[in-house]
Write a protein that holds these residues in place. Structure first.
Motif, PDB file in Angstrom:
ATOM      1  N   SER A  12       0.928  -1.106  -0.019  1.00  0.00           N
ATOM      2  CA  SER A  12      -0.300  -0.029   0.019  1.00  0.00           C
ATOM      3  C   SER A  12       1.041   1.296  -0.154  1.00  0.00           C
ATOM      4  N   GLY A  35      -7.729  -1.449  -6.960  1.00  0.00           N
ATOM      5  CA  GLY A  35      -7.894  -1.233  -5.594  1.00  0.00           C
ATOM      6  C   GLY A  35      -9.366  -0.433  -5.719  1.00  0.00           C
ATOM      7  N   TYR A  38     -12.529  -2.593  -5.068  1.00  0.00           N
ATOM      8  CA  TYR A  38     -12.596  -3.162  -4.036  1.00  0.00           C
ATOM      9  C   TYR A  38     -13.143  -2.153  -3.019  1.00  0.00           C
ATOM     10  N   ARG A  39     -12.451  -1.017  -2.931  1.00  0.00           N
ATOM     11  CA  ARG A  39     -13.022   0.481  -2.214  1.00  0.00           C
ATOM     12  C   ARG A  39     -14.543   0.494  -2.558  1.00  0.00           C
ATOM     13  N   ARG A  92     -11.831   7.167  -1.053  1.00  0.00           N
ATOM     14  CA  ARG A  92     -10.439   7.330  -0.462  1.00  0.00           C
ATOM     15  C   ARG A  92     -10.590   7.659   1.090  1.00  0.00           C
ATOM     16  N   VAL A 100     -11.574  -2.010   3.592  1.00  0.00           N
ATOM     17  CA  VAL A 100     -11.348  -2.576   2.207  1.00  0.00           C
ATOM     18  C   VAL A 100     -10.611  -3.950   2.271  1.00  0.00           C
ATOM     19  N   SER A 101      -9.425  -4.132   3.256  1.00  0.00           N
ATOM     20  CA  SER A 101      -8.527  -5.186   3.208  1.00  0.00           C
ATOM     21  C   SER A 101      -9.199  -6.367   3.422  1.00  0.00           C
ATOM     22  N   ALA A 104     -11.775  -7.463   0.796  1.00  0.00           N
ATOM     23  CA  ALA A 104     -10.731  -7.848  -0.086  1.00  0.00           C
ATOM     24  C   ALA A 104     -10.361  -9.360  -0.044  1.00  0.00           C
ATOM     25  N   ARG A 110     -13.571 -11.178  -4.563  1.00  0.00           N
ATOM     26  CA  ARG A 110     -12.392 -11.179  -5.646  1.00  0.00           C
ATOM     27  C   ARG A 110     -12.945 -11.701  -6.917  1.00  0.00           C
ATOM     28  N   ARG A 131      -2.901  -5.549  -6.244  1.00  0.00           N
ATOM     29  CA  ARG A 131      -2.073  -6.510  -5.507  1.00  0.00           C
ATOM     30  C   ARG A 131      -2.031  -8.054  -6.233  1.00  0.00           C
ATOM     31  N   ASP A 132      -2.764  -8.511  -6.823  1.00  0.00           N
ATOM     32  CA  ASP A 132      -2.763  -9.747  -7.295  1.00  0.00           C
ATOM     33  C   ASP A 132      -2.925  -9.760  -9.063  1.00  0.00           C
ATOM     34  N   ILE A 133      -2.477  -8.545  -9.481  1.00  0.00           N
ATOM     35  CA  ILE A 133      -2.640  -8.472 -11.054  1.00  0.00           C
ATOM     36  C   ILE A 133      -1.783  -9.314 -11.717  1.00  0.00           C
ATOM     37  N   ASP A 185      -3.423  -7.987   3.498  1.00  0.00           N
ATOM     38  CA  ASP A 185      -3.292  -8.251   2.196  1.00  0.00           C
ATOM     39  C   ASP A 185      -2.133  -9.547   1.455  1.00  0.00           C
ATOM     40  N   ARG A 188      -3.671 -13.079   3.482  1.00  0.00           N
ATOM     41  CA  ARG A 188      -5.207 -13.806   3.089  1.00  0.00           C
ATOM     42  C   ARG A 188      -5.251 -15.092   2.322  1.00  0.00           C
TER      43      ARG A 188
HETATM   44  O1   DC Z   1      -4.660   0.044  -4.151  1.00  0.00           O
HETATM   45  P1   DC Z   1      -5.299   0.481  -2.779  1.00  0.00           P
HETATM   46  O2   DC Z   1      -4.799   0.773  -1.696  1.00  0.00           O
HETATM   47  O3   DC Z   1      -6.599   1.487  -3.304  1.00  0.00           O
HETATM   48  O4   DC Z   1      -6.481  -0.932  -2.444  1.00  0.00           O
HETATM   49  C1   DC Z   1      -7.304  -1.059  -1.545  1.00  0.00           C
HETATM   50  C2   DC Z   1      -7.249  -2.312  -0.956  1.00  0.00           C
HETATM   51  O5   DC Z   1      -7.942  -3.319  -1.934  1.00  0.00           O
HETATM   52  C3   DC Z   1      -5.891  -3.055  -0.520  1.00  0.00           C
HETATM   53  O6   DC Z   1      -5.623  -2.754   0.797  1.00  0.00           O
HETATM   54  C4   DC Z   1      -6.371  -4.529  -0.808  1.00  0.00           C
HETATM   55  C5   DC Z   1      -7.174  -4.399  -1.904  1.00  0.00           C
HETATM   56  N1   DC Z   1      -6.875  -4.849  -3.221  1.00  0.00           N
HETATM   57  C6   DC Z   1      -6.644  -6.166  -3.529  1.00  0.00           C
HETATM   58  O7   DC Z   1      -6.758  -7.019  -2.597  1.00  0.00           O
HETATM   59  N2   DC Z   1      -6.288  -6.472  -4.693  1.00  0.00           N
HETATM   60  C7   DC Z   1      -6.347  -5.714  -5.691  1.00  0.00           C
HETATM   61  N3   DC Z   1      -5.772  -5.886  -6.979  1.00  0.00           N
HETATM   62  C8   DC Z   1      -6.265  -4.360  -5.338  1.00  0.00           C
HETATM   63  C9   DC Z   1      -6.615  -3.875  -4.246  1.00  0.00           C
END
Ligand code: DC
Length: 225
Positions: A12, A35, A38-39, A92, A100-101, A104, A110, A131-133, A185, A188
Motif C-alpha cells: 500500500s 483497488g 474493492y473500495r 479514498r 477494504v482489506s 478484499a 475477488r 495486489r494480485d494483478i 493483504d 489472506r
Molecule cells: O490500491 P488500494 O490501496 O486502493 O487498494 C485498496 C485495498 O484493496 C487494498 O488494501 C487491498 C485490496 N486490493 C486487493 O486485494 N487486490 C487488488 N488487486 C487491489 C486492491
C-alpha cells in the motif's frame, strides 16, 4: 503497433498508481486502478449494512453492484462509478480504507472483481495496478512490476495525501492503517499479495518520479522489441 499488458503490484502507498498513470499517459494505454473496485464494493457494503461474513448475503449484494470507470475531462482521469454515482472521492476516505482489506479477503468479492478486470484487458494496451494483478488477474502479462518502498516513506506520502482532505488525521492513524492493510493483504488465503516469479522489483524509496518512469519505460521498450 504491438500492445502489451503491464501489471503493477506492491504494498500500500508505494506509488503504484502514480507510476501506472505516468506509464499509461506516455504509452497511450488505459489505466485501471483495481483497488478502486474493492473500495467501491466496501463503500456499498458499509452503506447498506451488508454482513459480508455471510456468503449468501454477500452474493445477493454483489448482484446489485455495477462498477464502471468513467473518464472525467476535468480531472483527466478515469473515476470510479458505483451504480452510476461518482464515488472516486468517497472511496479514498479512512472509513473505507479501514475495512477494504477485510472485504478484499472474501473469495466471492475477488471473483466478482477479477472477472471484470480480465475483460478490461482483452484488448491489451492496459496498465493495471493492485495486489494480485501479475499473479492472478493477468498471469501471462508481458511486463510485471512489483513495487516497494520503506514504510516511513510510504506513511509520509499517504499522510500528505490524506491530510489535504482531512486535517484532523494523524500520522499514527495512517501508519496503523497501512501496516494493517499490508498484513491482511499478504496473509489472506485467496490471491495474497506476492511478487510474481517473473516480476521486476522496483524500490522507489529514494528515486524521483522521473527516474522511476524512465526505468519502467526502458522495461517497456525491451518488451516491445
Ligand atoms: O490500491 P488500494 O490501496 O486502493 O487498494 C485498496 C485495498 O484493496 C487494498 O488494501 C487491498 C485490496 N486490493 C486487493 O486485494 N487486490 C487488488 N488487486 C487491489 C486492491
Amino acid at each position: 503497433m504491438k500492445k502489451i499488458i503491464i501489471t503493477i503490484d506492491g504494498w500500500s502507498s508505494c506509488g503504484k498508481s502514480t507510476l501506472a498513470k505516468q506509464l499509461a499517459k506516455s504509452l497511450g494505454y488505459v489505466y485501471i486502478d483495481s483497488g478502486a473496485m474493492y473500495r467501491a464494493v466496501t463503500l456499498y457494503f458499509l452503506r447498506n449494512h451488508i454482513d459480508w461474513t455471510n456468503d449468501e448475503i454477500t452474493l445477493d449484494a454483489l448482484k446489485n453492484i455495477e462498477l464502471h470507470f468513467v473518464y472525467n475531462d476535468k480531472s483527466q482521469q478515469s473515476e470510479m462509478h458505483l451504480n452510476d454515482e461518482n464515488v472516486e472521492y468517497l472511496i479514498r476516505d479512512l472509513v473505507v480504507a479501514e475495512k477494504v482489506s477485510e472485504v478484499a479477503t472474501i473469495g466471492l468479492v475477488r471473483t466478482f472483481a477479477v472477472e471484470q478486470q480480465q475483460k478490461m484487458g482483452e484488448g491489451k494496451g492496459i496498465v493495471m495496478d493492485g495486489r494480485d494483478i501479475g499473479t492472478t488477474v493477468f498471469p501471462d502479462a508481458e511486463l510485471k512490476i512489483f513495487m516497494t518502498a520503506e514504510i516511513l516513506v510510504r506513511v509520509e506520502r499517504r499522510f500528505k495525501e490524506m491530510f489535504e482532505k482531512n486535517p484532523n488525521i494523524t500520522i499514527e492513524e495512517v501508519k496503523n492503517n497501512l501496516e494493517m492493510r499490508d498484513y491482511i493483504d499478504s496473509n489472506r488465503e485467496v490471491s495474497p499479495l506476492r511478487m510474481a516469479s517473473d516480476a521486476i522489483l522496483l524500490d522507489n524509496t529514494s528515486i524521483s518520479m522521473e527516474e522511476q518512469l524512465d526505468f519502467a519505460l526502458k522495461l517497456v521498450s525491451t518488451k516491445l522489441k
